[in-house]
Write a protein that holds these residues in place. Structure first.
Motif, PDB file in Angstrom:
ATOM      1  N   GLU A 151     -15.890  51.917  52.502  1.00 35.80           N
ATOM      2  CA  GLU A 151     -15.625  50.264  52.300  1.00 35.80           C
ATOM      3  C   GLU A 151     -16.880  49.697  52.555  1.00 35.80           C
ATOM      4  O   GLU A 151     -17.128  48.594  52.034  1.00 35.80           O
ATOM      5  CB  GLU A 151     -14.574  50.016  53.454  1.00 35.80           C
ATOM      6  CG  GLU A 151     -13.333  50.533  53.178  1.00 35.80           C
ATOM      7  CD  GLU A 151     -12.326  50.374  54.313  1.00 35.80           C
ATOM      8  OE1 GLU A 151     -11.107  50.432  54.009  1.00 35.80           O
ATOM      9  OE2 GLU A 151     -12.664  50.080  55.400  1.00 35.80           O
ATOM     10  N   ARG A 152     -17.795  50.204  53.205  1.00 37.61           N
ATOM     11  CA  ARG A 152     -19.073  49.489  53.461  1.00 37.61           C
ATOM     12  C   ARG A 152     -19.890  49.672  52.231  1.00 37.61           C
ATOM     13  O   ARG A 152     -20.581  48.479  52.017  1.00 37.61           O
ATOM     14  CB  ARG A 152     -19.981  50.087  54.888  1.00 37.61           C
ATOM     15  CG  ARG A 152     -19.483  49.793  56.380  1.00 37.61           C
ATOM     16  CD  ARG A 152     -20.082  50.373  57.188  1.00 37.61           C
ATOM     17  NE  ARG A 152     -19.571  50.171  58.530  1.00 37.61           N
ATOM     18  CZ  ARG A 152     -20.473  49.424  59.439  1.00 37.61           C
ATOM     19  NH1 ARG A 152     -21.344  48.739  59.046  1.00 37.61           N
ATOM     20  NH2 ARG A 152     -19.768  49.201  60.578  1.00 37.61           N
ATOM     21  N   ASP A 153     -19.951  50.766  51.723  1.00 39.65           N
ATOM     22  CA  ASP A 153     -20.597  51.029  50.428  1.00 39.65           C
ATOM     23  C   ASP A 153     -20.108  49.923  49.405  1.00 39.65           C
ATOM     24  O   ASP A 153     -21.094  49.332  48.442  1.00 39.65           O
ATOM     25  CB  ASP A 153     -20.381  52.269  49.951  1.00 39.65           C
ATOM     26  CG  ASP A 153     -20.895  53.436  50.680  1.00 39.65           C
ATOM     27  OD1 ASP A 153     -22.042  52.953  51.544  1.00 39.65           O
ATOM     28  OD2 ASP A 153     -20.664  54.414  50.665  1.00 39.65           O
ATOM     29  N   ILE A 154     -18.717  49.733  49.434  1.00 38.64           N
ATOM     30  CA  ILE A 154     -18.257  48.753  48.375  1.00 38.64           C
ATOM     31  C   ILE A 154     -18.574  47.488  48.799  1.00 38.64           C
ATOM     32  O   ILE A 154     -19.027  46.623  47.638  1.00 38.64           O
ATOM     33  CB  ILE A 154     -16.750  49.055  48.270  1.00 38.64           C
ATOM     34  CG1 ILE A 154     -16.535  50.481  47.552  1.00 38.64           C
ATOM     35  CG2 ILE A 154     -15.873  47.883  47.334  1.00 38.64           C
ATOM     36  CD1 ILE A 154     -14.951  50.970  47.445  1.00 38.64           C
ATOM     37  N   LEU A 155     -18.447  46.959  50.185  1.00 41.60           N
ATOM     38  CA  LEU A 155     -18.923  45.638  50.315  1.00 41.60           C
ATOM     39  C   LEU A 155     -20.513  45.473  50.112  1.00 41.60           C
ATOM     40  O   LEU A 155     -20.526  44.149  49.489  1.00 41.60           O
ATOM     41  CB  LEU A 155     -18.717  45.425  51.886  1.00 41.60           C
ATOM     42  CG  LEU A 155     -18.970  44.179  52.576  1.00 41.60           C
ATOM     43  CD1 LEU A 155     -18.160  43.147  51.661  1.00 41.60           C
ATOM     44  CD2 LEU A 155     -18.785  44.173  53.932  1.00 41.60           C
ATOM     45  N   LYS A 156     -21.297  46.369  49.993  1.00 46.73           N
ATOM     46  CA  LYS A 156     -22.633  46.277  49.742  1.00 46.73           C
ATOM     47  C   LYS A 156     -22.513  45.561  48.148  1.00 46.73           C
ATOM     48  O   LYS A 156     -23.474  44.883  48.056  1.00 46.73           O
ATOM     49  CB  LYS A 156     -23.401  47.238  50.127  1.00 46.73           C
ATOM     50  CG  LYS A 156     -23.790  47.540  51.658  1.00 46.73           C
ATOM     51  CD  LYS A 156     -24.596  48.833  51.614  1.00 46.73           C
ATOM     52  CE  LYS A 156     -24.815  49.202  53.104  1.00 46.73           C
ATOM     53  NZ  LYS A 156     -25.383  50.593  53.189  1.00 46.73           N
ATOM     54  N   LEU A 157     -22.029  46.299  47.252  1.00 49.52           N
ATOM     55  CA  LEU A 157     -22.121  46.364  46.121  1.00 49.52           C
ATOM     56  C   LEU A 157     -21.445  44.878  45.453  1.00 49.52           C
ATOM     57  O   LEU A 157     -21.750  44.141  44.827  1.00 49.52           O
ATOM     58  CB  LEU A 157     -21.599  47.379  45.334  1.00 49.52           C
ATOM     59  CG  LEU A 157     -22.120  48.818  45.449  1.00 49.52           C
ATOM     60  CD1 LEU A 157     -21.451  49.863  44.701  1.00 49.52           C
ATOM     61  CD2 LEU A 157     -23.734  48.710  45.223  1.00 49.52           C
TER      62      LEU A 157
END
Length: 212
Positions: A151-157
């Protein structure tokens, strides 16, 4: 062909926006409004892909217009037009469901790229406005504590302005899977849309304001 609706009480501003937009091959202005009260009926009639909405109008301002639009048109991208010093209602517009904020002083190339991005579901935050919002928005010290690594990875993008399709390609996931992750992280962060999530990503250093 992207259909654009412009709402601004100054005719000269509407004329300038129309000239810039109509000069592009992939978009055109389908309707104009001089007051926010006229916008819902024009949206219903012309079915625009993106609305450019002035924040300050005499009879019904941008925040009130957004609040009126969202129940019937929850997915419609609405970009708020504002001046650099006009920050009194920006945060209220964000909470009302604005898809992004553009400075009236920005150049034509920036404007049309922001419109294209909004039409693809990308949050549009001018860096100067993002900094204003970051300074005002009350948030906990670690708002991402409940997020998983994915979820953090997706939030960054998402914070960098990527659409679900682009995130799916970047992370080798299906678009439906990304959509599920986005819904979950919005709920965990306690925000209602991608623009608010992108703002949090900027404020807490996941992305820089200039990357929006």
């Amino acid at each position: 062909m992207l259909k654009i609706l412009i709402a601004d009480d100054h005719q000269i501003v509407r004329r300038g926006l129309r000239m810039t937009i109509d000069a592009e091959r992939d978009m055109r202005v389908v309707a104009e409004a001089a007051d926010g009260a006229d916008v819902p009926a024009l949206v219903e009639k012309h079915k625009p892909d993106v609305v450019l909405l002035d924040l300050q109008m005499p009879a019904q301002n941008g925040v009130e217009t957004l609040q009126q639009l969202r129940p019937d048109f929850p997915g419609l991208p609405v970009l708020i037009l504002t001046s650099f010093g006009d920050d009194a209602h920006i945060y209220a517009a964000l909470r009302a469901g604005a898809s992004g904020f553009l400075l009236k002083e920005m150049g034509g190339d920036e404007l049309v790229e922001a419109i294209r991005g909004a039409a693809k579901g990308r949050p549009q935050l001018h860096p100067d406005i993002a900094r204003k919002l970051m300074a005002r928005a009350p948030m906990p010290e670690d708002p991402f504590e409940s997020l998983t690594g994915r979820e953090r990875d997706i939030l960054k993008l998402l914070g960098r302005g990527m659409s679900n399709k682009e995130i799916a390609l970047e992370l080798a996931l299906t678009e439906m899977t990304v959509k599920g992750y986005v819904s979950d992280l919005l709920a965990k962060l306690g925000v209602s849309d991608r623009t608010q999530a992108a703002l949090m990503a900027v404020r807490y250093g996941l992305v820089r304001a200039e990357e929006l």
